[in-house]
Design a protein around this motif. Structure first.
Motif, PDB file in Angstrom:
ATOM      1  N   UNK A  17      22.110 -28.102 -71.192  1.00 35.44           N
ATOM      2  CA  UNK A  17      22.764 -27.337 -70.130  1.00 35.44           C
ATOM      3  C   UNK A  17      23.730 -26.308 -70.723  1.00 35.44           C
ATOM      4  N   UNK A  18      24.545 -26.739 -71.691  1.00 32.82           N
ATOM      5  CA  UNK A  18      25.493 -25.820 -72.324  1.00 32.82           C
ATOM      6  C   UNK A  18      24.763 -24.711 -73.087  1.00 32.82           C
ATOM      7  N   UNK A  19      23.725 -25.074 -73.820  1.00 31.70           N
ATOM      8  CA  UNK A  19      22.984 -24.085 -74.604  1.00 31.70           C
ATOM      9  C   UNK A  19      22.259 -23.087 -73.699  1.00 31.70           C
ATOM     10  N   UNK A  20      21.757 -23.536 -72.572  1.00 34.47           N
ATOM     11  CA  UNK A  20      21.069 -22.619 -71.647  1.00 34.47           C
ATOM     12  C   UNK A  20      22.049 -21.609 -71.040  1.00 34.47           C
ATOM     13  N   UNK A  21      23.304 -21.963 -70.931  1.00 35.31           N
ATOM     14  CA  UNK A  21      24.278 -21.038 -70.341  1.00 35.31           C
ATOM     15  C   UNK A  21      24.435 -19.781 -71.193  1.00 35.31           C
ATOM     16  N   UNK A  27      20.852 -10.398 -75.853  1.00 34.47           N
ATOM     17  CA  UNK A  27      20.790 -10.409 -77.313  1.00 34.47           C
ATOM     18  C   UNK A  27      21.125 -11.737 -77.963  1.00 34.47           C
ATOM     19  N   UNK A  28      21.220 -12.798 -77.190  1.00 37.57           N
ATOM     20  CA  UNK A  28      21.581 -14.099 -77.761  1.00 37.57           C
ATOM     21  C   UNK A  28      20.322 -14.896 -78.104  1.00 37.57           C
ATOM     22  N   UNK A  29      20.499 -15.875 -78.966  1.00 42.55           N
ATOM     23  CA  UNK A  29      19.411 -16.764 -79.347  1.00 42.55           C
ATOM     24  C   UNK A  29      19.014 -17.607 -78.138  1.00 42.55           C
ATOM     25  N   UNK A  30      17.784 -18.128 -78.152  1.00 42.73           N
ATOM     26  CA  UNK A  30      17.346 -19.021 -77.075  1.00 42.73           C
ATOM     27  C   UNK A  30      18.129 -20.329 -77.159  1.00 42.73           C
ATOM     28  N   UNK A  31      18.112 -21.082 -76.088  1.00 42.97           N
ATOM     29  CA  UNK A  31      18.822 -22.364 -76.057  1.00 42.97           C
ATOM     30  C   UNK A  31      18.291 -23.308 -77.133  1.00 42.97           C
ATOM     31  N   UNK A  90      32.215 -18.950 -77.233  1.00 43.79           N
ATOM     32  CA  UNK A  90      32.256 -18.282 -75.936  1.00 43.79           C
ATOM     33  C   UNK A  90      30.973 -18.547 -75.153  1.00 43.79           C
ATOM     34  N   UNK A  91      29.845 -18.529 -75.855  1.00 43.11           N
ATOM     35  CA  UNK A  91      28.543 -18.632 -75.189  1.00 43.11           C
ATOM     36  C   UNK A  91      28.269 -20.009 -74.592  1.00 43.11           C
ATOM     37  N   UNK A  92      28.479 -21.059 -75.353  1.00 37.71           N
ATOM     38  CA  UNK A  92      28.125 -22.394 -74.854  1.00 37.71           C
ATOM     39  C   UNK A  92      29.297 -23.357 -74.797  1.00 37.71           C
ATOM     40  N   UNK A  93      30.270 -23.175 -75.658  1.00 40.64           N
ATOM     41  CA  UNK A  93      31.386 -24.113 -75.717  1.00 40.64           C
ATOM     42  C   UNK A  93      31.075 -25.375 -76.499  1.00 40.64           C
TER      43      UNK A  93
END
Length: 177
Positions: A17-21, A27-31, A90-93
């Motif tokens: 869930x965090x990685x998908x956020x 431009x970000x990597x996939x989860x 910032x992206x996933x925490x």
């Protein structure tokens, strides 16, 4: 679901869930790639020459991950890895910064990602990593071993977990049973 028997499922859900956020940012990597990179970082932090480290310098983390990024030079790969490490808070925490250092938001996230990294290795490498140097008996490896069992049980069945227990008992000798 009940805890603690199904902790591996819980951590998998939370980290996914965090990685998908992070995917909402351009431009970000996939989860999945994010979690794979964080697994490698967690494993390096767990198996370093100083033993388990719960906090490392961002530059060190970038060095660990640099080979997993594209770039014409080592410096470009390292820069991409450092950018990933810095953005990840910032992206996933999943990770947090402490000045020039980085750590996993919760130690259990690190332990789960180490277990996930180990579960992805071939069986001989898994056994060597856990049983070599008697790591599995150290307190800082206890949760990793338990979570690895949960991951293997869900993904590959109870027979894989039984294989680890058999290997541990074999190492203890004939009087263990």
């Amino acid at each position: 679901r009940r805890l603690p028997e199904q902790r591996a499922d819980l951590y998998e859900s939370i980290l996914n869930w965090l990685a998908r956020s992070r995917e909402k940012r351009p431009g970000r990597e996939s989860a999945e790639r994010c979690l794979t990179l964080l697994q490698q970082l967690a494993l390096a932090m767990q198996t370093g020459p100083k033993g388990r480290q719960v906090q490392v310098e961002k530059g060190w983390a970038a060095e660990v991950l640099a080979s997993r990024f594209e770039g014409a030079t080592e410096a470009e790969r390292r820069e991409s890895a450092l950018r990933f490490v810095e953005q990840e808070e910032v992206d996933s925490g999943i990770v947090v910064s402490r000045g020039a250092a980085i750590r996993f938001w919760h130690l259990t996230f690190q332990e789960y990602l180490v277990a996930r990294a180990i579960a992805g290795l071939i069986e001989a490498e898994q056994r060597e990593l856990l049983l070599g140097e008697d790591r599995i008996y150290r307190p800082e490896w206890r949760e990793v071993a338990l979570l690895r069992g949960g991951i293997l049980c869900v993904r590959q069945g109870a027979a894989k977990v039984d294989g680890l227990f058999a290997a541990v008992l074999d190492r203890l000798g004939p009087n263990a049973a």
